[in-house]
Design a protein around this motif. Structure first.
Motif, PDB file in Angstrom:
ATOM      1  N   GLN A  90       0.825  -1.195   0.000  1.00 27.86           N
ATOM      2  CA  GLN A  90       0.000   0.000   0.000  1.00 27.86           C
ATOM      3  C   GLN A  90       0.871   1.262   0.000  1.00 27.86           C
ATOM      4  OE1 GLN A  90      -2.486   0.402   3.488  1.00 27.86           O
ATOM      5  NE2 GLN A  90      -3.916   1.743   2.432  1.00 27.86           N
ATOM      6  N   GLU A  91       1.935   1.249   0.800  1.00 25.22           N
ATOM      7  CA  GLU A  91       2.853   2.393   0.825  1.00 25.22           C
ATOM      8  C   GLU A  91       3.510   2.582  -0.531  1.00 25.22           C
ATOM      9  OE1 GLU A  91       5.601   1.811   3.996  1.00 25.22           O
ATOM     10  OE2 GLU A  91       4.064   1.930   5.563  1.00 25.22           O
ATOM     11  N   TYR A  92       3.823   1.460  -1.201  1.00 29.56           N
ATOM     12  CA  TYR A  92       4.408   1.573  -2.535  1.00 29.56           C
ATOM     13  C   TYR A  92       3.403   2.179  -3.504  1.00 29.56           C
ATOM     14  CZ  TYR A  92       6.228   0.445  -7.100  1.00 29.56           C
ATOM     15  OH  TYR A  92       6.647   0.548  -8.402  1.00 29.56           O
ATOM     16  N   GLN A  93       2.152   1.731  -3.466  1.00 32.04           N
ATOM     17  CA  GLN A  93       1.128   2.297  -4.347  1.00 32.04           C
ATOM     18  C   GLN A  93       0.968   3.798  -4.104  1.00 32.04           C
ATOM     19  OE1 GLN A  93      -1.906  -0.502  -3.073  1.00 32.04           O
ATOM     20  NE2 GLN A  93      -1.999  -1.424  -5.106  1.00 32.04           N
ATOM     21  N   GLU A  94       0.983   4.193  -2.845  1.00 31.07           N
ATOM     22  CA  GLU A  94       0.857   5.615  -2.513  1.00 31.07           C
ATOM     23  C   GLU A  94       2.052   6.399  -3.032  1.00 31.07           C
ATOM     24  OE1 GLU A  94       0.366   5.398   1.684  1.00 31.07           O
ATOM     25  OE2 GLU A  94      -1.816   5.085   1.581  1.00 31.07           O
ATOM     26  N   SER A  95       3.236   5.771  -3.033  1.00 31.05           N
ATOM     27  CA  SER A  95       4.430   6.453  -3.547  1.00 31.05           C
ATOM     28  C   SER A  95       4.322   6.713  -5.046  1.00 31.05           C
ATOM     29  CB  SER A  95       5.690   5.629  -3.252  1.00 31.05           C
ATOM     30  OG  SER A  95       5.806   4.517  -4.124  1.00 31.05           O
ATOM     31  N   LEU A  96       3.481   5.930  -5.712  1.00 35.13           N
ATOM     32  CA  LEU A  96       3.252   6.132  -7.149  1.00 35.13           C
ATOM     33  C   LEU A  96       2.159   7.170  -7.411  1.00 35.13           C
ATOM     34  CD1 LEU A  96       3.299   2.410  -8.404  1.00 35.13           C
ATOM     35  CD2 LEU A  96       5.168   4.074  -8.474  1.00 35.13           C
ATOM     36  N   GLY A  97       1.556   7.677  -6.338  1.00 35.43           N
ATOM     37  CA  GLY A  97       0.516   8.695  -6.477  1.00 35.43           C
ATOM     38  C   GLY A  97      -0.892   8.147  -6.443  1.00 35.43           C
ATOM     39  N   HIS A  98      -1.035   6.837  -6.160  1.00 36.57           N
ATOM     40  CA  HIS A  98      -2.367   6.242  -6.114  1.00 36.57           C
ATOM     41  C   HIS A  98      -3.049   6.559  -4.789  1.00 36.57           C
ATOM     42  CE1 HIS A  98      -1.486   4.262  -9.816  1.00 36.57           C
ATOM     43  NE2 HIS A  98      -0.602   3.417  -9.293  1.00 36.57           N
ATOM     44  N   THR A  99      -4.370   6.626  -4.828  1.00 34.88           N
ATOM     45  CA  THR A  99      -5.165   6.865  -3.618  1.00 34.88           C
ATOM     46  C   THR A  99      -6.396   5.964  -3.644  1.00 34.88           C
ATOM     47  OG1 THR A  99      -6.408   8.653  -4.696  1.00 34.88           O
ATOM     48  CG2 THR A  99      -4.435   9.286  -3.453  1.00 34.88           C
ATOM     49  N   LEU A 101      -9.099   3.126  -3.524  1.00 30.61           N
ATOM     50  CA  LEU A 101      -9.037   1.696  -3.809  1.00 30.61           C
ATOM     51  C   LEU A 101      -7.807   1.322  -4.618  1.00 30.61           C
ATOM     52  CD1 LEU A 101     -12.763   0.800  -4.627  1.00 30.61           C
ATOM     53  CD2 LEU A 101     -11.513   0.527  -2.480  1.00 30.61           C
ATOM     54  N   ALA A 102      -7.218   2.293  -5.314  1.00 32.35           N
ATOM     55  CA  ALA A 102      -6.001   2.026  -6.087  1.00 32.35           C
ATOM     56  C   ALA A 102      -4.777   1.918  -5.188  1.00 32.35           C
ATOM     57  CB  ALA A 102      -5.779   3.126  -7.128  1.00 32.35           C
ATOM     58  N   ALA A 103      -4.963   2.199  -3.893  1.00 34.21           N
ATOM     59  CA  ALA A 103      -3.867   2.074  -2.921  1.00 34.21           C
ATOM     60  C   ALA A 103      -4.358   1.295  -1.711  1.00 34.21           C
ATOM     61  CB  ALA A 103      -3.366   3.450  -2.504  1.00 34.21           C
ATOM     62  N   SER A 104      -4.973   0.153  -1.980  1.00 36.76           N
ATOM     63  CA  SER A 104      -5.515  -0.685  -0.902  1.00 36.76           C
ATOM     64  C   SER A 104      -4.536  -1.750  -0.447  1.00 36.76           C
ATOM     65  CB  SER A 104      -6.806  -1.357  -1.369  1.00 36.76           C
ATOM     66  OG  SER A 104      -6.526  -2.339  -2.369  1.00 36.76           O
ATOM     67  N   GLY A 105      -3.392  -1.870  -1.126  1.00 37.14           N
ATOM     68  CA  GLY A 105      -2.447  -2.930  -0.820  1.00 37.14           C
ATOM     69  C   GLY A 105      -2.643  -4.165  -1.663  1.00 37.14           C
ATOM     70  N   LEU A 106      -3.679  -4.168  -2.527  1.00 35.12           N
ATOM     71  CA  LEU A 106      -3.909  -5.271  -3.456  1.00 35.12           C
ATOM     72  C   LEU A 106      -3.152  -4.979  -4.746  1.00 35.12           C
ATOM     73  CD1 LEU A 106      -5.460  -7.897  -4.162  1.00 35.12           C
ATOM     74  CD2 LEU A 106      -7.287  -6.432  -5.057  1.00 35.12           C
ATOM     75  N   PRO A 107      -2.228  -5.846  -5.155  1.00 34.30           N
ATOM     76  CA  PRO A 107      -1.421  -5.560  -6.350  1.00 34.30           C
ATOM     77  C   PRO A 107      -2.252  -5.496  -7.624  1.00 34.30           C
ATOM     78  CG  PRO A 107      -0.402  -7.272  -5.015  1.00 34.30           C
ATOM     79  CD  PRO A 107      -1.786  -7.074  -4.483  1.00 34.30           C
ATOM     80  N   GLY A 108      -1.964  -4.515  -8.449  1.00 36.58           N
ATOM     81  CA  GLY A 108      -2.546  -4.406  -9.776  1.00 36.58           C
ATOM     82  C   GLY A 108      -1.452  -4.547 -10.826  1.00 36.58           C
ATOM     83  N   LYS A 109      -1.845  -4.701 -12.060  1.00 36.43           N
ATOM     84  CA  LYS A 109      -0.877  -4.934 -13.134  1.00 36.43           C
ATOM     85  C   LYS A 109       0.120  -3.789 -13.248  1.00 36.43           C
ATOM     86  CE  LYS A 109      -0.527  -5.747 -18.128  1.00 36.43           C
ATOM     87  NZ  LYS A 109      -1.281  -5.853 -19.404  1.00 36.43           N
TER      88      LYS A 109
END
Length: 271
Positions: A90-99, A101-109
């Motif tokens: 989730q922290e990694y997703q947030e580092s990419l600028g996601h917020t 449901l896109a930063a829930s900690g569930l990996p996306g492609k």
């Protein structure tokens, strides 16, 4: 047949080294996205630290990539996609600028591909497709295909009464319909409700027949498309409950549905 002299072979190898061409031994390892997402659906809800069958090697590669970015302690690079790995992702997703449901900690492609830059390549990518409608309710094309496959398998005609991507719109659902992969189906007109639930499970849904006595709702079938990468955390928890043999309700009761081999949509299609 053309053969190389020893000198020519040495020249060829030297040229490959100079141009940076990778030999087979140097090829980047592969992360199987299906395996990682399945682990992310199941592991956080286990009572132990067991590794989801077939997922350990891919999860370790993802965890090592997170550790390399100082987002995960090395002791958690163990192949178990538990709550600590979820938080790190989730922290990694947030580092990419996601917020959201896109930063829930569930990996996306997209995030898995970006995370693997320079360390691994991605295979078996999951795509949920674009949004569409069934009976006027919004779902994604992966979910729609799954519902249609279950219809064919059961011989029943399903009517979708609640769809997906309905943030805050289904109060009794506790957030399960906020993202993708969640549908409610009417039980009216079904000749065999248990057979309908069984077919839904066989194509990759975590599905249950919800009765009036279980909550503030009319009787219906509630189904979560396992490994849908758009789903809400609440829906993810229900998928985890399903894998653990529970009913997906707040009471954490025993699964009361027909027993099948638990599969994802992609596994069903291959099988």
């Amino acid at each position: 047949m053309r053969t190389l002299t020893v000198a020519a072979a040495i020249t060829a190898l030297t040229g490959a080294a100079l141009t940076g061409a990778a030999s087979p031994a140097e090829a980047a390892p592969t992360v199987n996205m299906e395996a990682v997402v399945k682990a992310a659906m199941w592991d956080p809800y286990k009572s132990d630290q067991s590794v989801t069958p077939g997922s350990g090697d891919s999860v370790k590669l993802v965890e090592q990539a997170l550790a390399d970015k100082d987002l995960l302690d090395g002791k958690y690079v163990d192949g178990h996609f538990g709550t600590t790995t979820v938080t790190a992702y989730q922290e990694y997703q947030e580092s990419l600028g996601h917020t959201g449901l896109a930063a829930s900690g569930l990996p996306g492609k997209g995030s898995l591909t970006e995370l693997g830059t320079g360390s691994y390549t991605l295979s078996a990518a999951i795509t949920v497709g674009s949004k569409t409608t069934m009976d006027g309710k919004t779902v994604n094309t992966r979910t729609a295909d799954m519902v249609k496959a279950a219809e064919r398998r059961s011989g029943e005609d399903f009517t979708v009464t609640q769809g997906s991507y309905n943030a805050g719109g289904v109060g009794a659902s506790g957030g399960t319909h906020d993202g993708g992969g969640a549908v409610d189906l009417s039980v009216r007109g079904l000749s065999d409700t248990d057979a309908a639930v069984k077919a839904l499970r066989e194509v990759g849904f975590a599905a249950w027949h919800r009765t009036e006595s279980q909550g503030d709702w009319a009787a219906h079938i509630h189904a979560i498309a396992i490994s849908d990468t758009d789903m809400s955390p609440e829906a993810q928890a229900q998928a985890g409950d399903y894998f653990e043999g529970r009913n997906g309700l707040a009471n954490n009761g025993k699964d009361d549905g027909p027993q099948v081999t638990k599969v994802t949509w992609e596994e069903f299609q291959r099988g």
